[in-house]
Design an enzyme around this catalytic site. Structure first.
Site, PDB file in Angstrom:
ATOM      1  CB  CYS A   2      -0.858   0.035   1.246  1.00 52.10           C
ATOM      2  SG  CYS A   2      -1.804  -1.440   1.523  1.00 52.10           S
ATOM      3  NE  ARG A  27       4.548   1.901  -1.202  1.00 47.24           N
ATOM      4  CZ  ARG A  27       5.424   1.933  -0.194  1.00 47.24           C
ATOM      5  NH1 ARG A  27       6.599   2.498  -0.375  1.00 47.24           N
ATOM      6  NH2 ARG A  27       5.118   1.424   0.970  1.00 47.24           N
ATOM      7  CD1 TRP A  74      -0.701  -5.568  -3.719  1.00 40.68           C
ATOM      8  CD2 TRP A  74      -0.660  -6.634  -1.762  1.00 40.68           C
ATOM      9  NE1 TRP A  74      -0.241  -6.841  -3.946  1.00 40.68           N
ATOM     10  CE2 TRP A  74      -0.215  -7.517  -2.768  1.00 40.68           C
ATOM     11  CE3 TRP A  74      -0.721  -7.110  -0.453  1.00 40.68           C
ATOM     12  CZ2 TRP A  74       0.170  -8.829  -2.503  1.00 40.68           C
ATOM     13  CZ3 TRP A  74      -0.341  -8.410  -0.180  1.00 40.68           C
ATOM     14  CH2 TRP A  74       0.113  -9.258  -1.204  1.00 40.68           C
ATOM     15  CG  ASN A 100       0.446   1.954   3.828  1.00 39.48           C
ATOM     16  OD1 ASN A 100      -0.629   2.036   3.241  1.00 39.48           O
ATOM     17  ND2 ASN A 100       1.560   2.523   3.393  1.00 39.48           N
ATOM     18  N   GLY A 101      -0.539  -1.377   6.761  1.00 40.61           N
ATOM     19  CA  GLY A 101      -0.233  -2.228   7.913  1.00 40.61           C
ATOM     20  C   GLY A 101      -1.446  -3.048   8.311  1.00 40.61           C
ATOM     21  CD  GLU A 489      16.841 -13.181  -9.229  1.00 37.01           C
ATOM     22  OE1 GLU A 489      16.303 -13.683  -8.232  1.00 37.01           O
ATOM     23  OE2 GLU A 489      16.501 -12.075  -9.693  1.00 37.01           O
ATOM     24  CE  LYS A 493      13.577 -11.275 -11.268  1.00 36.88           C
ATOM     25  NZ  LYS A 493      14.218 -10.674 -10.114  1.00 36.88           N
ATOM     26  CD  GLU A 496       9.583 -11.350  -9.887  1.00 33.41           C
ATOM     27  OE1 GLU A 496       8.954 -10.909  -8.919  1.00 33.41           O
ATOM     28  OE2 GLU A 496      10.809 -11.192 -10.002  1.00 33.41           O
ATOM     29  CG  HIS A 512      19.697 -37.090  -7.055  1.00 32.23           C
ATOM     30  ND1 HIS A 512      20.119 -38.359  -6.724  1.00 32.23           N
ATOM     31  CD2 HIS A 512      20.825 -36.402  -7.398  1.00 32.23           C
ATOM     32  CE1 HIS A 512      21.438 -38.428  -6.833  1.00 32.23           C
ATOM     33  NE2 HIS A 512      21.885 -37.248  -7.253  1.00 32.23           N
ATOM     34  CE  LYS A 611      11.182  -2.916  -6.704  1.00 32.52           C
ATOM     35  NZ  LYS A 611      11.886  -3.994  -7.435  1.00 32.52           N
TER      36      LYS A 611
HETATM   37  O1  M6R Z   1      12.946  -5.051  -1.022  1.00 29.70           O
HETATM   38  P1  M6R Z   1      13.505  -6.423  -0.800  1.00 29.70           P
HETATM   39  O2  M6R Z   1      14.788  -6.631  -1.491  1.00 29.70           O
HETATM   40  O3  M6R Z   1      13.574  -6.796   0.648  1.00 29.70           O
HETATM   41  O4  M6R Z   1      12.448  -7.396  -1.480  1.00 29.70           O
HETATM   42  C1  M6R Z   1      12.558  -8.783  -1.346  1.00 29.70           C
HETATM   43  C2  M6R Z   1      11.643  -9.499  -2.314  1.00 29.70           C
HETATM   44  O5  M6R Z   1      10.311  -9.179  -2.054  1.00 29.70           O
HETATM   45  C3  M6R Z   1      11.958  -9.154  -3.781  1.00 29.70           C
HETATM   46  O6  M6R Z   1      13.285  -9.408  -4.093  1.00 29.70           O
HETATM   47  C4  M6R Z   1      11.059  -9.959  -4.732  1.00 29.70           C
HETATM   48  O7  M6R Z   1      11.363 -11.319  -4.654  1.00 29.70           O
HETATM   49  C5  M6R Z   1      11.196  -9.440  -6.168  1.00 29.70           C
HETATM   50  N1  M6R Z   1       9.904  -9.241  -6.749  1.00 29.70           N
HETATM   51  C6  M6R Z   1      11.909 -10.356  -7.077  1.00 29.70           C
HETATM   52  O8  M6R Z   1      12.055  -9.848  -8.373  1.00 29.70           O
END
Ligand code: M6R
Length: 616
Positions: A2, A27, A74, A100-101, A489, A493, A496, A512, A611
């Protein structure tokens, strides 16, 4: 997650709030709204959908207002509906709130308020807090309290359990916003004849560079001319105004179709900024200004614990491979979300490092606090200056890569890996890493940006490859040693942003279990630079090919894999082994990006994701 923006001043609030909220869209959101005040009450506009959409509605209405509070939601408590969106208005119509929260005791509070006749129009914890403030306000007002509004916020916040960043307006007091935080970041933007509040300083871009970082447990009162900060006991707190340099274009896409692509292409410059001023004058080691630990303290460290979430966790895992190799210090890696609830036995003399781009990830922050509480030395690698994690860690290293707007982390990841490598060199040189080896690595780092440029020149090759594979629904990403965290990673990527199911594995683990997945409908992407593992990985590639699995290989120029038939190859320049993960991450980013574009996905705002994840 949020986002909050509030404005009070001489100018027209709607335009400023709409622009500010649009800047926070990165965000993550599912709905958005504004509460505007002009002396004749509070007018609310809110709906599900984007801040741009609700912004257009607001601008069409031509509301005259000099103050307002705005929000991107959110969903946590309650579905994605117009009535659950913020701002919320109290039953009496006098108090408007954005939040927020999570208010953990909202059910108890709601029951109590219902018994006093309050009716609720949403399923949210926020509407409960709004009415709690309103109920105190009515009491204090009828008692003739000198500042009923401010004291109603104090009283309500003393009662709630959970986390909050809030901005509140009272219809009886136009030109005043009260804002407070506990566990959810808020910054004040101090202007000329105007003041603002927001979840992050991106919202102030172009209006002010003067920022006050609000701390947990603080409440701020903003008017156009002034601001005051208090603790919950109504004691005044001194504020430090910091000047932040933020350029307008950092928050604009420019000629790029997506922020993600812009950020991928920014990497040469971003990494130069991460390195700037951090090499010794003889280029044999690295140096950091903010560690707050002396060489003698660091020599006493005999273990390091790295923690993070998501992509940052992958950077932590790479740190293990790299620091163990360069500095010969054992490194443990933990998901922050797991460690915080586990009574893990952590040896004395362990240095705790957290990695977080945003510096606000709730799980990482709480794990950091837990480690501090236990008395460990803590350091953070973060990108956002003044973020909560940067503030609370014992010391740290800023990434300096500029704002990362795309939800998929790209330049932040490569910079995190670079900085952990620089930490490896630094710690290694305090131990057994030779001067010549230090110089070789520093030279490798200095050459890295130009090599990234060479990889970026392969964008159209990667685009064609991604188009060829975009219709597949399953993918395997495989690599060995340092290329294994990179396989994780690469898979993250792809899934997501393109919603293709992808798994990362150490290539040798295929036999395995995962080999059962290999078929003509499940491609495997191998990350296989020419290093001591290449023959082993070449055998793994044959195992996949023999079972009819399509194969893509990212390898280094001149490697024996370049000439193999029946596989798709992307060749990248050679670099030092410890720096190869950074270079090899670029084609993975471009591959995912182009696959997502080919599938028509919303690259910068993938479904269900935010984000920065500021709730558990
Ligand atoms: O802001 P942060 O680096 O703590 O965020 C951690 C994860 O939420 C962030 O890396 C997330 O996995 C990304 N969307 C990956 O691309």
């Amino acid at each position: 997650m949020c986002g909050i923006v509030g404005y009070v001043g001489d100018d027209a609030a709607p335009k400023i709030l709409v622009e500010g909220l649009n800047r926070l869209a990165y965000r993550g959101y599912d709905s958005a709204g504004h509460a505007l005040m002009n002396g004749s009450g509070i007018k609310i506009f809110k709906d599900v959908g984007s801040p741009e959409h609700i912004g257009q509605v607001v601008m069409k209405e031509k509301v005259m207002a000099n103050s307002g509070i705005s929000h991107t939601r959110w969903a946590t408590h309650g579905g994605v509906t117009p009535s659950n969106s913020h701002p919320h208005l109290s039953n009496c119509g006098r108090i408007a709130l954005v939040h927020n929260g999570v208010i953990e005791n909202f059910v108890t509070l709601r029951n109590r308020l219902q018994q006093t006749g309050v009716t609720f129009h949403s399923e949210t914890d926020t509407e409960v807090l709004c009415n709690l403030i309103a109920s105190y306000y009515e009491d204090f007002r009828s008692e003739g309290h000198e500042d009923a509004f401010l004291h109603s916020v104090f009283a309500a916040l003393r009662e709630v359990k959970g986390s909050y960043g809030i901005a509140v307006m009272c219809g009886d007091q136009p030109g005043r916003i009260i804002t407070a935080r506990l566990g959810s970041s808020l910054v004040l933007g101090i202007g000329n004849g105007e003041n603002m509040v927001a979840s992050d300083a991106a919202a102030f871009c172009g209006r002010t560079n003067n920022i006050v970082y609000l701390d947990d447990g603080q409440v701020a009162c903003l008017t156009g001319k002034d601001f005051e900060i208090f603790n919950l006991d109504n004691e005044r707190v001194a504020a430090e105004i910091c000047e932040v340099q933020s350029e307008h274009q950092e928050y604009e896409r420019g000629d790029f179709p997506h922020f993600m692509l812009k950020e991928i292409f920014e990497q040469p410059e971003a990494l130069r900024n991460s390195m700037r001023g951090r090499f010794s004058s003889d280029n044999s080691t690295t140096k950091f200004g903010g560690l707050n630990l002396e060489a003698k303290d660091l020599r006493r460290i005999n273990r390091i614990l790295f923690m993070g979430c998501g992509t940052a966790w992958h950077a932590c895992l790479l740190a293990k491979y790299i620091i163990e190799k360069l500095a010969r210090i054992p490194v443990d890696v933990e998901y922050a979300s797991e460690l915080r609830y586990r009574n893990a036995p952590i040896p004395d003399n362990t240095l705790v490092f957290v990695i977080s781009q945003s510096g606000e990830t709730a799980d990482t922050l709480e794990a950091l606090r837990e480690m501090k509480r236990k008395g460990f030395e803590t350091l953070a690698i973060t990108n956002v200056v003044g973020s909560t994690i940067a503030h609370e860690a014992g010391g740290g290293i800023y990434q300096h890569v500029g704002p990362e707007i795309g939800v998929a982390s790209t330049k932040a990841f490569s910079s995190q890996v670079l900085l952990t490598t620089m930490v490896g060199v630094f710690l290694g040189r305090l131990r057994d890493l030779s001067m010549s080896e230090g110089m070789r690595l520093v030279k490798g780092m200095q050459e890295l940006p130009d090599k990234i440029v060479q990889v970026l020149q392969k964008a159209s090759e990667l685009e064609a490859l991604a188009k060829k594979y975009a219709e597949y629904n399953d993918f395997l990403f495989l690599g060995r040693q340092m290329m294994f965290p990179l396989a994780l990673e690469g898979a993250l990527k792809l899934k997501e942003i393109s919603y293709i199911h992808a798994e990362g594995y150490p290539a040798a683990e295929m036999k395995h279990g995962p080999l059962a997945l290999v078929s003509p409908t499940c491609p495997s992407l191998f990350i296989a630079p020419e290093d001591e593992m290449i023959d082993k990985v070449a055998s793994n590639i044959q195992e996949v090919k023999a079972r009819g699995g399509p194969v893509i290989v990212i390898t280094t120029e001149g490697s024996p894999l370049c000439d193999q038939e029946g596989i798709d190859v992307i060749a990248i320049p050679q670099t030092c082994e410890s720096l190869m993960p950074i270079l090899a991450s670029i084609p993975l980013q471009l591959f995912s990006y182009y696959a997502a574009v080919a599938r028509g996905c919303n690259v910068d705002r993938p479904r269900n994701l935010a984000k920065s994840v500021t709730v558990e």
